[in-house]
Motif scaffolding. Structure first.
Motif, PDB file in Angstrom:
ATOM      1  N   PRO A  33      27.226  -1.369 -32.712  1.00 37.22           N
ATOM      2  CA  PRO A  33      28.459  -2.352 -32.178  1.00 37.22           C
ATOM      3  C   PRO A  33      27.969  -3.150 -30.351  1.00 37.22           C
ATOM      4  O   PRO A  33      28.174  -3.628 -30.240  1.00 37.22           O
ATOM      5  CB  PRO A  33      29.260  -1.989 -32.662  1.00 37.22           C
ATOM      6  N   ALA A  34      27.565  -1.921 -29.769  1.00 42.08           N
ATOM      7  CA  ALA A  34      27.015  -2.216 -28.257  1.00 42.08           C
ATOM      8  C   ALA A  34      26.179  -3.520 -28.199  1.00 42.08           C
ATOM      9  O   ALA A  34      26.205  -4.169 -26.975  1.00 42.08           O
ATOM     10  CB  ALA A  34      26.821  -1.375 -27.603  1.00 42.08           C
ATOM     11  N   PHE A  35      25.444  -4.006 -29.377  1.00 42.37           N
ATOM     12  CA  PHE A  35      24.692  -4.523 -29.400  1.00 42.37           C
ATOM     13  C   PHE A  35      25.037  -6.522 -29.206  1.00 42.37           C
ATOM     14  O   PHE A  35      24.915  -7.507 -28.457  1.00 42.37           O
ATOM     15  CB  PHE A  35      23.460  -4.717 -30.619  1.00 42.37           C
ATOM     16  N   ALA A  36      26.664  -6.298 -29.525  1.00 46.74           N
ATOM     17  CA  ALA A  36      26.863  -7.821 -29.146  1.00 46.74           C
ATOM     18  C   ALA A  36      27.212  -8.549 -28.363  1.00 46.74           C
ATOM     19  O   ALA A  36      27.118  -9.968 -28.940  1.00 46.74           O
ATOM     20  CB  ALA A  36      28.647  -7.454 -30.832  1.00 46.74           C
ATOM     21  N   ASP A  37      26.970  -7.989 -27.240  1.00 43.18           N
ATOM     22  CA  ASP A  37      27.485  -9.008 -25.855  1.00 43.18           C
ATOM     23  C   ASP A  37      25.976  -9.095 -25.725  1.00 43.18           C
ATOM     24  O   ASP A  37      26.308  -9.497 -24.191  1.00 43.18           O
ATOM     25  CB  ASP A  37      27.841  -8.303 -25.314  1.00 43.18           C
ATOM     26  N   ALA A  38      25.188  -8.099 -25.902  1.00 45.67           N
ATOM     27  CA  ALA A  38      23.391  -8.327 -24.803  1.00 45.67           C
ATOM     28  C   ALA A  38      23.590  -9.386 -25.391  1.00 45.67           C
ATOM     29  O   ALA A  38      23.591 -10.499 -26.462  1.00 45.67           O
ATOM     30  CB  ALA A  38      22.770  -7.047 -25.803  1.00 45.67           C
ATOM     31  N   ASP A  39      22.453 -10.354 -24.966  1.00 42.92           N
ATOM     32  CA  ASP A  39      21.985 -11.901 -24.464  1.00 42.92           C
ATOM     33  C   ASP A  39      20.748 -11.670 -25.116  1.00 42.92           C
ATOM     34  O   ASP A  39      20.425 -13.097 -25.880  1.00 42.92           O
ATOM     35  CB  ASP A  39      21.658 -11.943 -23.218  1.00 42.92           C
ATOM     36  N   ASP A  40      20.091 -10.411 -25.320  1.00 44.30           N
ATOM     37  CA  ASP A  40      19.198 -10.972 -26.509  1.00 44.30           C
ATOM     38  C   ASP A  40      19.398 -10.090 -27.988  1.00 44.30           C
ATOM     39  O   ASP A  40      17.941  -9.167 -28.302  1.00 44.30           O
ATOM     40  CB  ASP A  40      17.745  -9.615 -25.518  1.00 44.30           C
ATOM     41  N   CYS A  41      20.469 -10.212 -27.484  1.00 48.70           N
ATOM     42  CA  CYS A  41      20.674 -10.014 -29.726  1.00 48.70           C
ATOM     43  C   CYS A  41      21.526 -10.820 -30.329  1.00 48.70           C
ATOM     44  O   CYS A  41      22.565 -11.535 -29.055  1.00 48.70           O
ATOM     45  CB  CYS A  41      21.832  -8.509 -29.695  1.00 48.70           C
ATOM     46  N   LEU A  42      21.301 -10.846 -31.711  1.00 46.04           N
ATOM     47  CA  LEU A  42      22.408 -11.600 -32.336  1.00 46.04           C
ATOM     48  C   LEU A  42      22.666 -11.557 -33.557  1.00 46.04           C
ATOM     49  O   LEU A  42      21.790 -10.498 -34.244  1.00 46.04           O
ATOM     50  CB  LEU A  42      21.504 -13.181 -32.742  1.00 46.04           C
ATOM     51  N   LEU A  43      23.958 -11.167 -34.500  1.00 44.94           N
ATOM     52  CA  LEU A  43      24.223 -10.839 -35.767  1.00 44.94           C
ATOM     53  C   LEU A  43      25.064 -11.940 -36.448  1.00 44.94           C
ATOM     54  O   LEU A  43      26.052 -12.107 -35.502  1.00 44.94           O
ATOM     55  CB  LEU A  43      25.267  -9.467 -35.610  1.00 44.94           C
ATOM     56  N   SER A  44      24.522 -12.509 -37.009  1.00 44.94           N
ATOM     57  CA  SER A  44      25.364 -13.646 -37.957  1.00 44.94           C
ATOM     58  C   SER A  44      25.640 -13.318 -39.186  1.00 44.94           C
ATOM     59  O   SER A  44      24.857 -11.871 -39.744  1.00 44.94           O
ATOM     60  CB  SER A  44      24.591 -14.944 -37.571  1.00 44.94           C
ATOM     61  N   PRO A  45      26.154 -13.910 -39.721  1.00 48.76           N
ATOM     62  CA  PRO A  45      25.849 -13.746 -41.253  1.00 48.76           C
ATOM     63  C   PRO A  45      25.041 -13.612 -41.767  1.00 48.76           C
ATOM     64  O   PRO A  45      25.273 -12.621 -43.347  1.00 48.76           O
ATOM     65  CB  PRO A  45      27.616 -14.373 -42.395  1.00 48.76           C
ATOM     66  N   ASP A  46      24.171 -14.006 -41.269  1.00 49.51           N
ATOM     67  CA  ASP A  46      22.792 -14.388 -42.478  1.00 49.51           C
ATOM     68  C   ASP A  46      21.560 -14.183 -41.594  1.00 49.51           C
ATOM     69  O   ASP A  46      20.310 -13.524 -42.322  1.00 49.51           O
ATOM     70  CB  ASP A  46      22.348 -15.728 -43.044  1.00 49.51           C
ATOM     71  N   GLN A  47      21.806 -13.811 -40.851  1.00 53.40           N
ATOM     72  CA  GLN A  47      20.433 -13.452 -39.630  1.00 53.40           C
ATOM     73  C   GLN A  47      21.070 -12.487 -38.248  1.00 53.40           C
ATOM     74  O   GLN A  47      21.735 -12.912 -37.810  1.00 53.40           O
ATOM     75  CB  GLN A  47      19.574 -14.429 -38.655  1.00 53.40           C
ATOM     76  N   CYS A  48      19.670 -11.345 -38.012  1.00 54.89           N
ATOM     77  CA  CYS A  48      20.090 -11.006 -36.775  1.00 54.89           C
ATOM     78  C   CYS A  48      18.632 -10.504 -36.117  1.00 54.89           C
ATOM     79  O   CYS A  48      17.949 -10.965 -36.297  1.00 54.89           O
ATOM     80  CB  CYS A  48      20.424  -9.286 -37.984  1.00 54.89           C
ATOM     81  N   VAL A  49      18.465 -10.992 -34.993  1.00 51.90           N
ATOM     82  CA  VAL A  49      17.451 -10.109 -33.939  1.00 51.90           C
ATOM     83  C   VAL A  49      18.125  -9.106 -32.787  1.00 51.90           C
ATOM     84  O   VAL A  49      19.203  -8.987 -32.420  1.00 51.90           O
ATOM     85  CB  VAL A  49      17.229 -11.763 -32.983  1.00 51.90           C
ATOM     86  N   VAL A  50      17.552  -8.090 -32.302  1.00 50.01           N
ATOM     87  CA  VAL A  50      17.690  -6.891 -31.499  1.00 50.01           C
ATOM     88  C   VAL A  50      16.606  -6.538 -30.679  1.00 50.01           C
ATOM     89  O   VAL A  50      15.925  -6.953 -31.075  1.00 50.01           O
ATOM     90  CB  VAL A  50      17.883  -5.119 -33.003  1.00 50.01           C
ATOM     91  N   ARG A  51      17.374  -7.189 -29.256  1.00 51.80           N
ATOM     92  CA  ARG A  51      16.776  -6.589 -28.103  1.00 51.80           C
ATOM     93  C   ARG A  51      15.831  -7.937 -28.233  1.00 51.80           C
ATOM     94  O   ARG A  51      14.776  -7.393 -27.428  1.00 51.80           O
ATOM     95  CB  ARG A  51      16.366  -5.398 -27.949  1.00 51.80           C
ATOM     96  N   GLY A  52      15.527  -8.974 -28.786  1.00 51.07           N
ATOM     97  CA  GLY A  52      14.430 -10.111 -28.552  1.00 51.07           C
ATOM     98  C   GLY A  52      13.012  -9.462 -29.470  1.00 51.07           C
ATOM     99  O   GLY A  52      12.320 -10.551 -29.309  1.00 51.07           O
ATOM    100  N   ARG A  53      12.729  -8.579 -30.083  1.00 48.40           N
ATOM    101  CA  ARG A  53      12.098  -7.657 -30.829  1.00 48.40           C
ATOM    102  C   ARG A  53      12.493  -7.408 -32.333  1.00 48.40           C
ATOM    103  O   ARG A  53      10.631  -7.215 -32.873  1.00 48.40           O
ATOM    104  CB  ARG A  53      11.469  -6.889 -30.152  1.00 48.40           C
ATOM    105  N   HIS A  54      13.501  -7.280 -32.639  1.00 47.79           N
ATOM    106  CA  HIS A  54      13.169  -6.917 -34.182  1.00 47.79           C
ATOM    107  C   HIS A  54      14.381  -8.014 -34.466  1.00 47.79           C
ATOM    108  O   HIS A  54      15.389  -8.406 -34.462  1.00 47.79           O
ATOM    109  CB  HIS A  54      13.921  -5.707 -34.363  1.00 47.79           C
TER     110      HIS A  54
END
Length: 171
Positions: A33-54
């Protein structure tokens, strides 16, 4: 989708009015949940990006219910390569996207109802028409989840899963 007859819970003994035929994970196992405010992270109902690398997409592992027309499904997350994620994202709202060849991925959802973790099982992500979640096909292995996808599950197994999920937090 649920069964109208409900089920008698093997954990608490109560009768629950609905027997769910699907469960879904809100995020990949690696999401914090700490990723929620990070610029290089995204969580939508369909897609997710973690740290711009995963990169991850959400899809359905569908399992036929033996002796019925019902299908049980797990809403799960699968990691994709950057290239495959970009391609899938580019085609996300494009009619005809279901013509895409399957994308290889790794299952990144924990399903505690199985004795062995399903994390990192090999998958193939089959894109479906716009508005439908991708279908997740597990590579054939002896993992119980892969076996169930190939052979189907009984209604008793659906009840067993429902009881385990309902009482996963010890309630």
């Amino acid at each position: 989708m649920t069964s109208d007859s409900g089920f008698a819970c093997s954990c608490c003994g109560a009768h629950h009015p609905e027997l769910p035929l699907n469960y879904t994970a809100e995020a990949p196992a690696v999401w914090d949940p700490a990723f929620a405010d990070a610029d290089d992270c995204l969580l939508s109902p369909d897609q997710c990006v973690v740290r711009g690398r995963h990169y991850f997409v959400k899809g359905l592992i569908e399992i036929p219910v033996i002796g019925s027309d019902d299908v049980f499904s797990w809403g799960v997350w699968v990691s994709l390569s950057r290239e495959n994620f970009s391609r899938a994202a580019d085609l996300w709202d494009s009619p005809g996207r279901e013509g895409e060849k399957p994308y290889f991925g790794w299952l990144t959802t924990e399903l505690p109802v199985y004795p062995a973790t399903p994390l990192n099982l090999k998958t193939h992500v089959h894109t479906r028409p716009v508005g439908e979640r991708p279908s997740i096909e597990l590579e054939p292995t002896d993992h119980p989840l892969a076996v169930e996808q190939r052979t189907g599950i009984t209604l008793d197994r659906v009840r067993e899963i429902a009881a385990a999920v309902r009482h996963a937090d010890g309630a």
